[in-house]
Design an enzyme around this catalytic site. Structure first.
Site, PDB file in Angstrom:
ATOM      1  N   ARG A  94      -5.611  -2.520   1.965  1.00 19.71           N
ATOM      2  CA  ARG A  94      -6.153  -2.388   3.319  1.00 19.71           C
ATOM      3  C   ARG A  94      -6.892  -1.066   3.473  1.00 19.71           C
ATOM      4  O   ARG A  94      -6.454  -0.041   2.946  1.00 19.71           O
ATOM      5  CB  ARG A  94      -5.005  -2.433   4.340  1.00 19.71           C
ATOM      6  CG  ARG A  94      -5.428  -2.109   5.747  1.00 19.71           C
ATOM      7  CD  ARG A  94      -4.280  -2.251   6.724  1.00 19.71           C
ATOM      8  NE  ARG A  94      -3.295  -1.199   6.635  1.00 19.71           N
ATOM      9  CZ  ARG A  94      -3.289  -0.074   7.377  1.00 19.71           C
ATOM     10  NH1 ARG A  94      -4.237   0.150   8.265  1.00 19.71           N
ATOM     11  NH2 ARG A  94      -2.342   0.825   7.230  1.00 19.71           N
ATOM     12  N   GLN A 124       0.813  -1.206   0.000  1.00 16.72           N
ATOM     13  CA  GLN A 124       0.000   0.000   0.000  1.00 16.72           C
ATOM     14  C   GLN A 124       0.854   1.267   0.000  1.00 16.72           C
ATOM     15  O   GLN A 124       1.763   1.411   0.811  1.00 16.72           O
ATOM     16  CB  GLN A 124      -0.853   0.005   1.266  1.00 16.72           C
ATOM     17  CG  GLN A 124      -1.664   1.267   1.432  1.00 16.72           C
ATOM     18  CD  GLN A 124      -2.784   1.059   2.436  1.00 16.72           C
ATOM     19  OE1 GLN A 124      -2.567   1.147   3.634  1.00 16.72           O
ATOM     20  NE2 GLN A 124      -3.963   0.745   1.946  1.00 16.72           N
ATOM     21  N   ARG A 142      -7.200   3.926  -0.211  1.00 16.28           N
ATOM     22  CA  ARG A 142      -5.868   4.468  -0.480  1.00 16.28           C
ATOM     23  C   ARG A 142      -5.328   4.146  -1.863  1.00 16.28           C
ATOM     24  O   ARG A 142      -4.647   4.977  -2.469  1.00 16.28           O
ATOM     25  CB  ARG A 142      -4.901   3.946   0.574  1.00 16.28           C
ATOM     26  CG  ARG A 142      -5.211   4.557   1.904  1.00 16.28           C
ATOM     27  CD  ARG A 142      -4.338   4.028   2.998  1.00 16.28           C
ATOM     28  NE  ARG A 142      -4.731   4.692   4.229  1.00 16.28           N
ATOM     29  CZ  ARG A 142      -4.305   4.335   5.426  1.00 16.28           C
ATOM     30  NH1 ARG A 142      -3.465   3.314   5.562  1.00 16.28           N
ATOM     31  NH2 ARG A 142      -4.714   4.987   6.492  1.00 16.28           N
ATOM     32  N   LEU A 170       4.646  10.380   7.549  1.00 11.70           N
ATOM     33  CA  LEU A 170       3.210  10.282   7.261  1.00 11.70           C
ATOM     34  C   LEU A 170       2.411  11.447   7.830  1.00 11.70           C
ATOM     35  O   LEU A 170       2.643  11.888   8.940  1.00 11.70           O
ATOM     36  CB  LEU A 170       2.669   8.989   7.879  1.00 11.70           C
ATOM     37  CG  LEU A 170       1.183   8.772   7.607  1.00 11.70           C
ATOM     38  CD1 LEU A 170       0.974   8.233   6.211  1.00 11.70           C
ATOM     39  CD2 LEU A 170       0.579   7.825   8.624  1.00 11.70           C
TER      40      LEU A 170
HETATM   41  C1  LIG Z   1       3.278   6.106  10.355  1.00 11.23           C
HETATM   42  C2  LIG Z   1       2.232   5.038  10.433  1.00 11.23           C
HETATM   43  C3  LIG Z   1       0.944   5.350  10.806  1.00 11.23           C
HETATM   44  C4  LIG Z   1      -0.045   4.359  10.875  1.00 11.23           C
HETATM   45  N1  LIG Z   1      -1.315   4.692  11.261  1.00 11.23           N
HETATM   46  C5  LIG Z   1      -2.247   3.710  11.383  1.00 11.23           C
HETATM   47  C6  LIG Z   1      -3.549   4.002  11.882  1.00 11.23           C
HETATM   48  O1  LIG Z   1      -3.876   5.137  12.254  1.00 11.23           O
HETATM   49  N2  LIG Z   1      -4.444   2.990  11.971  1.00 11.23           N
HETATM   50  C7  LIG Z   1      -4.138   1.715  11.603  1.00 11.23           C
HETATM   51  O2  LIG Z   1      -4.983   0.833  11.719  1.00 11.23           O
HETATM   52  N3  LIG Z   1      -2.891   1.413  11.151  1.00 11.23           N
HETATM   53  C8  LIG Z   1      -1.949   2.375  11.048  1.00 11.23           C
HETATM   54  N4  LIG Z   1      -0.697   2.044  10.596  1.00 11.23           N
HETATM   55  C9  LIG Z   1      -0.349   0.637  10.390  1.00 11.23           C
HETATM   56  C10 LIG Z   1      -0.137  -0.018  11.746  1.00 11.23           C
HETATM   57  O3  LIG Z   1       0.333   0.924  12.667  1.00 11.23           O
HETATM   58  C11 LIG Z   1       0.853  -1.177  11.671  1.00 11.23           C
HETATM   59  O4  LIG Z   1       0.474  -2.060  10.652  1.00 11.23           O
HETATM   60  C12 LIG Z   1       0.883  -1.922  12.998  1.00 11.23           C
HETATM   61  O5  LIG Z   1       1.075  -1.040  14.076  1.00 11.23           O
HETATM   62  C13 LIG Z   1       1.935  -3.010  13.024  1.00 11.23           C
HETATM   63  O6  LIG Z   1       1.910  -3.603  14.306  1.00 11.23           O
HETATM   64  P1  LIG Z   1       2.695  -4.942  14.595  1.00 11.23           P
HETATM   65  O7  LIG Z   1       2.365  -5.349  15.978  1.00 11.23           O
HETATM   66  O8  LIG Z   1       2.428  -5.918  13.527  1.00 11.23           O
HETATM   67  O9  LIG Z   1       4.220  -4.542  14.467  1.00 11.23           O
HETATM   68  P2  LIG Z   1       5.097  -3.327  15.013  1.00 11.23           P
HETATM   69  O10 LIG Z   1       4.358  -2.370  15.838  1.00 11.23           O
HETATM   70  O11 LIG Z   1       5.850  -2.805  13.844  1.00 11.23           O
HETATM   71  O12 LIG Z   1       6.107  -4.068  15.980  1.00 11.23           O
HETATM   72  C14 LIG Z   1       7.068  -4.989  15.507  1.00 11.23           C
HETATM   73  C15 LIG Z   1       7.840  -5.503  16.687  1.00 11.23           C
HETATM   74  O13 LIG Z   1       8.698  -6.544  16.277  1.00 11.23           O
HETATM   75  C16 LIG Z   1       9.978  -6.348  16.819  1.00 11.23           C
HETATM   76  N5  LIG Z   1      10.928  -7.046  15.948  1.00 11.23           N
HETATM   77  C17 LIG Z   1      11.042  -6.990  14.605  1.00 11.23           C
HETATM   78  N6  LIG Z   1      12.015  -7.815  14.193  1.00 11.23           N
HETATM   79  C18 LIG Z   1      12.512  -8.416  15.300  1.00 11.23           C
HETATM   80  C19 LIG Z   1      13.537  -9.358  15.538  1.00 11.23           C
HETATM   81  N7  LIG Z   1      14.266  -9.875  14.544  1.00 11.23           N
HETATM   82  N8  LIG Z   1      13.787  -9.726  16.815  1.00 11.23           N
HETATM   83  C20 LIG Z   1      13.090  -9.197  17.855  1.00 11.23           C
HETATM   84  N9  LIG Z   1      12.106  -8.311  17.672  1.00 11.23           N
HETATM   85  C21 LIG Z   1      11.827  -7.921  16.418  1.00 11.23           C
HETATM   86  C22 LIG Z   1      10.136  -4.848  16.879  1.00 11.23           C
HETATM   87  O14 LIG Z   1      11.149  -4.490  17.778  1.00 11.23           O
HETATM   88  C23 LIG Z   1       8.739  -4.465  17.357  1.00 11.23           C
HETATM   89  O15 LIG Z   1       8.649  -4.630  18.745  1.00 11.23           O
HETATM   90  C24 LIG Z   1       0.296   3.031  10.539  1.00 11.23           C
HETATM   91  C25 LIG Z   1       1.592   2.710  10.166  1.00 11.23           C
HETATM   92  C26 LIG Z   1       2.545   3.700  10.090  1.00 11.23           C
HETATM   93  C27 LIG Z   1       3.927   3.315   9.643  1.00 11.23           C
END
Ligand SMILES: Cc1cc2nc3c(=O)[nH]c(=O)nc-3n(C[C@H](O)[C@H](O)[C@H](O)COP(=O)(O)OP(=O)(O)OC[C@H]3O[C@@H](n4cnc5c(N)ncnc54)[C@H](O)[C@@H]3O)c2cc1C
Length: 601
Positions: free
Chosen positions: A402, A245, A291, A257
């Site tokens: 998405r 996306q 989007r 963003l």
């Molecule tokens: C700027 C921005 C704004 C957004 N706004 C929205 C919104 O308003 N609403 C919405 O629904 N979505 C939004 N999104 C999308 C959404 O925020 C993300 O898709 C979501 O937060 C991802 O969450 P997650 O738990 O999958 O991973 P993340 O929050 O990215 O966490 C990943 C975790 O994995 C850990 N990690 C990675 N690799 C390793 C490794 N090898 N060893 C140990 N730890 C590791 C990292 O340290 C971290 O703790 C936004 C995204 C961005 C970038």
């Protein structure tokens, strides 16, 4: 001292969770509260995970401010996905949404409030009332810091529930036994450089997205697709990786963003003629179309010479008509970002924006319990002991595109359901399974290649080449020739990955070693993306290929979205260098299927 079997420390937990973003923390909470021993690993302090950057909101059909119900949300999500989303998973998510959001409220989430005390909700792209009739207020928000509030709330609950955090640890590889069950992970403690084998009855990957395979991205620097790399190296095919996306409003030149919440609150997009061009492309939803739609329209305006600025290469987003008071109350971070990254006072002047890589729709295939699955040609088969949730996973609720705010929801719904399933799985498990003697061999080979390297390419140069190739060949608009060239380039870069060299071989907090290890993950994700994209000979959601576009004046033309041949999920298997496909699940759990139709807004 080089890495060897003799200096690996082994530890045991019921469950190892790799990743402490929103999805990992939501799952961890379920497990710790059930009394399991949980190791939650994160490359950074948990509250610095990318979830912290989410701005606009989390969707749930609460109907606090305009009439809404989960059936509308279900319909919007399927249409948003361009019919590539699985309708059972989408039903599950949209039905659960009000429950998990209210539960989050009860965990202490500081949502904005309406005068009657209910949660404040704003409109968001593609979210509608009455099956596409008009925008609906469905995004539950804490100003423009929703992810920040959510991540801190979940972290605090985990601290209270005694989750064990392994902060600044990097997981490297999955350990599978001879039956193919996952029995643990290898991980580096970054502070010491020591290598560990963490044995577990279940491993949950929650490593977030991989937006850093592109040069211009809204993603955090840590978003290098580590979970996808780990799965790919362990022989698990990745699903629907061609679908990336572009968020319409990254700050031009900076990539940072500006939330879709801006347009939710009433911001509009303008071309160089001062025209609100989205009225032409999406007469009903206008600037609040999904989007993929808005990004394409912006790119089209720029291509047709109506971009703004001296080089006519960006679009303007106008907010000042909302008034400084509303902006400061609802969008305080956007005001700061405007000052810091665009040198613009958004209360007075418009901000230059361009579509910017933001989110991966594909990932590690799972079912609605978060269990990782592979496809045997007839049905899904569970990989015992392995789960995945959040952006690294593909359940698939987002399909080919998405809807904004559906990701934070995905983290809550599937983090919880995976957590619940793991509790059952672990409780019936008995003792830990034996870990094979060669469980760390792959990791040792990777580490020793780096430590023994004398010359070769530096990780940052290869990473730079990957990003440049992806940016050039997998953009908003793609061409068959461009994707084919991109595939050749990425394959050639892959050859060089095996000879990455590490100059500084010290152990304590060696970020160069960490970056070199991340390159192994970037290349897996980039290759999965390019190869899957080049093979998909149609336009669907975020995958728009000039060669397959249907001419606007010929509705019968076989080009465009081609449901007959391409309504199927892509599976890329890195181990065998091959693609295969599996059907989309068009059958919801309890309601009637939403049949495919033309996507207009
Ligand atoms: C700027 C921005 C704004 C957004 N706004 C929205 C919104 O308003 N609403 C919405 O629904 N979505 C939004 N999104 C999308 C959404 O925020 C993300 O898709 C979501 O937060 C991802 O969450 P997650 O738990 O999958 O991973 P993340 O929050 O990215 O966490 C990943 C975790 O994995 C850990 N990690 C990675 N690799 C390793 C490794 N090898 N060893 C140990 N730890 C590791 C990292 O340290 C971290 O703790 C936004 C995204 C961005 C970038």
């Amino acid at each position: 001292m080089s890495y060897s079997k003799a200096n690996i420390t082994k530890r045991k937990f019921d469950v190892v969770i790799v990743g402490a973003g929103g999805s990992g923390l939501r799952a961890a909470l379920e497990l710790s509260r059930a009394g399991l021993s949980v190791a939650s690993l994160s490359k950074v302090f948990p509250t610095r995970s990318h979830t912290v950057a989410a701005q606009g909101g989390v969707s749930a059909s609460l109907g606090n401010m305009s009439e809404d119900n989960w059936h509308y949300h279900f319909y919007d999500t399927i249409k948003g996905s361009d019919w590539l989303g699985d309708q059972d998973a989408i039903e599950f998510m949209c039905r659960e949404a009000p429950n998990v959001v209210i539960e989050l409220e009860h965990f202490g989430m500081p949502f904005d409030r309406n005068p009657d005390g209910t949660i404040y909700q704003r409109p968001f792209g593609g979210h509608t009332a009455n099956y596409g009739e008009k925008p609906v207020q469905r995004a539950c928000a804490a100003a423009d810091r929703t992810g920040h509030a959510m991540l801190h709330t979940l972290y605090q609950q985990n601290v209270a529930s005694k989750t064990n955090f392994f902060v600044e640890w990097m997981a490297l590889d999955l350990i599978r036994n001879t039956q193919g069950d996952v029995v643990g992970v290898t991980a580096l403690e970054l502070e010491t450089g020591d290598l560990y084998e963490l044995h577990a009855k279940a491993v949950l990957l929650a490593t977030g997205g991989a937006g850093r395979i592109f040069a211009a991205s809204t993603n955090a620097f840590i978003n290098t697709g580590d979970g996808l790399g780990m799965a790919a190296r362990a022989g698990i095919p990745l699903q629907d990786m061609e679908f990336w996306q572009f968020h319409p409003t990254g700050v031009a030149g900076a990539g940072v963003l500006l939330t879709e919440g801006c347009r939710g609150e009433g911001a509009i997009l303008l071309n160089s003629e001062g025209e609100r061009f989205m009225e032409r492309y999406a007469p009903t939803l206008k600037d609040l179309a999904p989007r993929d739609f808005v990004s394409r329209s912006m790119d089209q305006e720029i291509k047709e010479g109506r971009g703004c600025g001296p080089n006519k290469d960006y679009i303007l987003m106008k907010l000042d008509h909302l008034g400084a008071d509303t902006i400061r109350k609802r969008l305080p971070s956007v005001e700061e970002i405007g000052h810091n990254f665009a040198n613009v006072d958004i209360t007075k002047e418009p901000t230059p924006v361009v579509p910017t890589i933001h989110y991966q729709m594909g990932g590690i295939p799972t079912n609605i319990n978060g269990q990782v699955v592979t496809w045997d040609g007839q049905q899904n088969r569970v990989v015992n002991g392995l789960y995945a949730v959040g952006e690294c996973s593909c359940v698939s609720v987002h399909g080919a595109n998405r809807l904004g705010t559906n990701s934070l929801l995905d983290l809550l719904v599937f983090g919880k359901s995976a957590g619940k399933h793991i509790v059952q799985f672990v409780n019936g498990f008995g003792d830990h399974a034996a870990v094979p003697a060669d469980g760390s061999d792959r990791t040792l080979a990777r580490l020793n290649q780096l430590d023994e390297s004398k010359e070769g390419t530096y990780a940052q140069d290869i990473a730079g080449d990957i990003r440049a190739a992806m940016q050039q060949h997998a953009g908003v608009f793609r061409t068959q020739k461009g994707m084919d060239e991109g595939t050749v380039k990425i394959n050639a870069i892959r050859e060089r990955v095996g000879s990455v060299t590490l100059k500084d071989k010290s152990k304590v907090w060696n970020t160069a070693r960490m970056e070199a290890l991340e390159v192994d993950n970037l290349i897996e994700v980039a290759q999965a993306t390019m190869t899957s994209a080049a093979a998909r000979k149609e336009c669907r959601g975020a995958h728009t290929v000039y060669d397959y576009e249907r001419p606007a004046d010929d509705a019968e033309c076989p080009l465009g979205r081609n449901d007959k041949e391409w309504m199927k999920h892509t599976l890329w298997d890195s181990a065998s260098n091959s693609l295969s496909y599996k059907p989309v699940n068009l059958k919801p759990l309890t309601v009637e299927s939403v049949p495919p139709k033309v996507r207009t807004f």
